[in-house]
Motif scaffolding. Structure first.
Motif, PDB file in Angstrom:
ATOM      1  N   TRP A 135      92.505 132.689 -34.083  1.00  0.00           N
ATOM      2  CA  TRP A 135      93.959 132.683 -34.273  1.00  0.00           C
ATOM      3  C   TRP A 135      94.477 134.117 -34.357  1.00  0.00           C
ATOM      4  O   TRP A 135      95.479 134.469 -33.720  1.00  0.00           O
ATOM      5  N   LEU A 136      93.787 134.959 -35.129  1.00  0.00           N
ATOM      6  CA  LEU A 136      94.189 136.360 -35.241  1.00  0.00           C
ATOM      7  C   LEU A 136      94.129 137.070 -33.892  1.00  0.00           C
ATOM      8  O   LEU A 136      94.993 137.887 -33.567  1.00  0.00           O
ATOM      9  N   ASP A 137      93.105 136.763 -33.106  1.00  0.00           N
ATOM     10  CA  ASP A 137      92.943 137.408 -31.807  1.00  0.00           C
ATOM     11  C   ASP A 137      94.107 137.075 -30.886  1.00  0.00           C
ATOM     12  O   ASP A 137      94.640 137.946 -30.181  1.00  0.00           O
ATOM     13  N   ALA A 138      94.518 135.808 -30.888  1.00  0.00           N
ATOM     14  CA  ALA A 138      95.647 135.404 -30.053  1.00  0.00           C
ATOM     15  C   ALA A 138      96.951 136.012 -30.559  1.00  0.00           C
ATOM     16  O   ALA A 138      97.774 136.520 -29.783  1.00  0.00           O
ATOM     17  N   VAL A 139      97.151 135.967 -31.871  1.00  0.00           N
ATOM     18  CA  VAL A 139      98.382 136.492 -32.457  1.00  0.00           C
ATOM     19  C   VAL A 139      98.477 138.002 -32.273  1.00  0.00           C
ATOM     20  O   VAL A 139      99.573 138.551 -32.123  1.00  0.00           O
ATOM     21  N   ARG A 140      97.329 138.672 -32.267  1.00  0.00           N
ATOM     22  CA  ARG A 140      97.338 140.123 -32.054  1.00  0.00           C
ATOM     23  C   ARG A 140      98.074 140.470 -30.760  1.00  0.00           C
ATOM     24  O   ARG A 140      98.883 141.396 -30.718  1.00  0.00           O
ATOM     25  N   ARG A 141      97.792 139.730 -29.718  1.00  0.00           N
ATOM     26  CA  ARG A 141      98.423 140.021 -28.437  1.00  0.00           C
ATOM     27  C   ARG A 141      99.893 139.618 -28.422  1.00  0.00           C
ATOM     28  O   ARG A 141     100.713 140.241 -27.739  1.00  0.00           O
ATOM     29  N   GLU A 142     100.253 138.585 -29.186  1.00  0.00           N
ATOM     30  CA  GLU A 142     101.663 138.206 -29.300  1.00  0.00           C
ATOM     31  C   GLU A 142     102.450 139.245 -30.109  1.00  0.00           C
ATOM     32  O   GLU A 142     103.578 139.597 -29.762  1.00  0.00           O
ATOM     33  N   ALA A 143     101.831 139.716 -31.202  1.00  0.00           N
ATOM     34  CA  ALA A 143     102.546 140.577 -32.156  1.00  0.00           C
ATOM     35  C   ALA A 143     102.718 142.007 -31.657  1.00  0.00           C
ATOM     36  O   ALA A 143     103.550 142.749 -32.193  1.00  0.00           O
ATOM     37  N   ARG A 144     101.941 142.394 -30.654  1.00  0.00           N
ATOM     38  CA  ARG A 144     102.071 143.769 -30.152  1.00  0.00           C
ATOM     39  C   ARG A 144     103.480 144.058 -29.681  1.00  0.00           C
ATOM     40  O   ARG A 144     103.986 145.174 -29.825  1.00  0.00           O
ATOM     41  N   GLN A 145     104.145 143.060 -29.105  1.00  0.00           N
ATOM     42  CA  GLN A 145     105.504 143.264 -28.614  1.00  0.00           C
ATOM     43  C   GLN A 145     106.466 143.601 -29.748  1.00  0.00           C
ATOM     44  O   GLN A 145     107.456 144.300 -29.541  1.00  0.00           O
ATOM     45  N   ALA A 146     106.149 143.094 -30.943  1.00  0.00           N
ATOM     46  CA  ALA A 146     106.998 143.371 -32.102  1.00  0.00           C
ATOM     47  C   ALA A 146     106.513 144.590 -32.878  1.00  0.00           C
ATOM     48  O   ALA A 146     107.107 144.943 -33.906  1.00  0.00           O
ATOM     49  N   GLY A 147     105.438 145.235 -32.408  1.00  0.00           N
ATOM     50  CA  GLY A 147     104.916 146.410 -33.091  1.00  0.00           C
ATOM     51  C   GLY A 147     104.141 146.098 -34.355  1.00  0.00           C
ATOM     52  O   GLY A 147     103.936 146.966 -35.198  1.00  0.00           O
ATOM     53  N   ILE A 148     103.704 144.836 -34.496  1.00  0.00           N
ATOM     54  CA  ILE A 148     102.926 144.424 -35.668  1.00  0.00           C
ATOM     55  C   ILE A 148     101.450 144.375 -35.285  1.00  0.00           C
ATOM     56  O   ILE A 148     101.088 143.820 -34.243  1.00  0.00           O
ATOM     57  N   ARG A 149     100.625 144.974 -36.113  1.00  0.00           N
ATOM     58  CA  ARG A 149      99.189 145.045 -35.828  1.00  0.00           C
ATOM     59  C   ARG A 149      98.409 143.999 -36.615  1.00  0.00           C
ATOM     60  O   ARG A 149      98.881 143.521 -37.654  1.00  0.00           O
ATOM     61  N   VAL A 150      97.245 143.663 -36.104  1.00  0.00           N
ATOM     62  CA  VAL A 150      96.392 142.637 -36.707  1.00  0.00           C
ATOM     63  C   VAL A 150      95.004 143.212 -36.921  1.00  0.00           C
ATOM     64  O   VAL A 150      94.403 143.766 -36.000  1.00  0.00           O
ATOM     65  N   LEU A 151      94.494 143.077 -38.146  1.00  0.00           N
ATOM     66  CA  LEU A 151      93.158 143.566 -38.497  1.00  0.00           C
ATOM     67  C   LEU A 151      92.280 142.398 -38.927  1.00  0.00           C
ATOM     68  O   LEU A 151      92.638 141.648 -39.838  1.00  0.00           O
ATOM     69  N   ASP A 152      91.139 142.254 -38.271  1.00  0.00           N
ATOM     70  CA  ASP A 152      90.138 141.223 -38.599  1.00  0.00           C
ATOM     71  C   ASP A 152      88.980 141.917 -39.318  1.00  0.00           C
ATOM     72  O   ASP A 152      88.306 142.769 -38.744  1.00  0.00           O
ATOM     73  N   ILE A 153      88.758 141.550 -40.585  1.00  0.00           N
ATOM     74  CA  ILE A 153      87.720 142.180 -41.407  1.00  0.00           C
ATOM     75  C   ILE A 153      86.520 141.241 -41.467  1.00  0.00           C
ATOM     76  O   ILE A 153      86.629 140.136 -42.003  1.00  0.00           O
TER      77      ILE A 153
END
Length: 236
Positions: A158-176
């Motif tokens: 889910w994070l991996d998919a959202v990462r690519r969606e959120a890039r347009q809004a300038g929001i980053r995603v970190l998977d720990i």
């Protein structure tokens, strides 16, 4: 993201890892808000950090996860990051883990974190971050932990998919994705008994690396073969 002054919601602040993360964020000048399931334990953690806003949530009440995000946004005047540091585990052969336990794992390890982030995506500004502790099992599922591994892998996907969606809004995603840590987590399984596990890693080392990763705009934090946390970017 500059950690000094950053407004960070820590969901799961009452756990060993969440408490350590809160302490590290405060040490570096961040302004945290804390969310947890147990009101008494949440009060204990908050006592060490006066005037830090808190919220109680229940993983089975997804609206409470969203309320925690919106409450922290109001209390801090905005949010720069939302980090989920909670989860649960069960052990045993796949055929022996009942449907109710499997459903519980999915609710706590995937649906609840996703509910936090869904709400966060509606309030975060460009340059903000969402981050979750998924674990090494998200990419290396283990026997006798099939449903646990699957629930963590679901969140990671889910994070991996959202990462690519959120890039347009300038929001980053970190998977720990740390390996086994010395937090006592495996001893608090909702079902079954943990198989023999290697010595747990140092949770404080992982927490320090996670905050470094937030500041460095990293997308993935893994544990190397020697136990050292290594941050980097996704290949896609």
């Amino acid at each position: 993201m500059d950690i000094n002054g950053a407004r960070v919601l820590v969901a799961g602040a009452t756990g060993v890892l969440g408490d350590a993360l809160t302490t590290e964020l405060v040490r570096r000048g961040a302004r945290p808000a804390l969310a947890g399931r147990s009101p008494s334990r949440l009060a204990q953690v908050a006592h060490a950090h006066p005037e830090v806003p808190t919220a109680v949530f229940d993983a089975y009440d997804l609206t409470s996860c969203a309320r925690a995000v919106h409450g922290a946004t109001v209390a801090l005047g905005g949010l720069d990051a939302v980090v989920t540091v909670f989860g649960t585990v069960a052990f045993g052969p796949a055929q022996a883990v009942g449907d109710e336990v499997a459903e519980h794992l999915v609710a706590v390890n995937y649906l609840a974190p996703a509910a936090f982030f869904r709400a966060a995506l509606g309030v975060l500004a460009p340059g903000s971050v969402i981050a979750a502790v998924t674990g090494a099992v998200a990419e290396r599922p283990q026997p006798r932990m099939a449903d646990y591994s699957a629930s963590k892998a679901a969140l990671s996907a889910w994070l991996d998919a959202v990462r690519r969606e959120a890039r347009q809004a300038g929001i980053r995603v970190l998977d720990i994705r740390p390996g086994h840590l010395n937090t006592g987590f495996a001893d608090r399984a909702v079902a079954g008994r943990a198989p023999p596990l290697p010595a747990g890693g140092d949770p404080h080392q992982v927490v320090e690396a996670a905050v470094d990763a937030l500041e460095a705009d990293a997308e993935l934090l893994r544990t190397a073969a020697d136990g050292t946390p290594v941050a980097g970017r996704r290949t896609r």
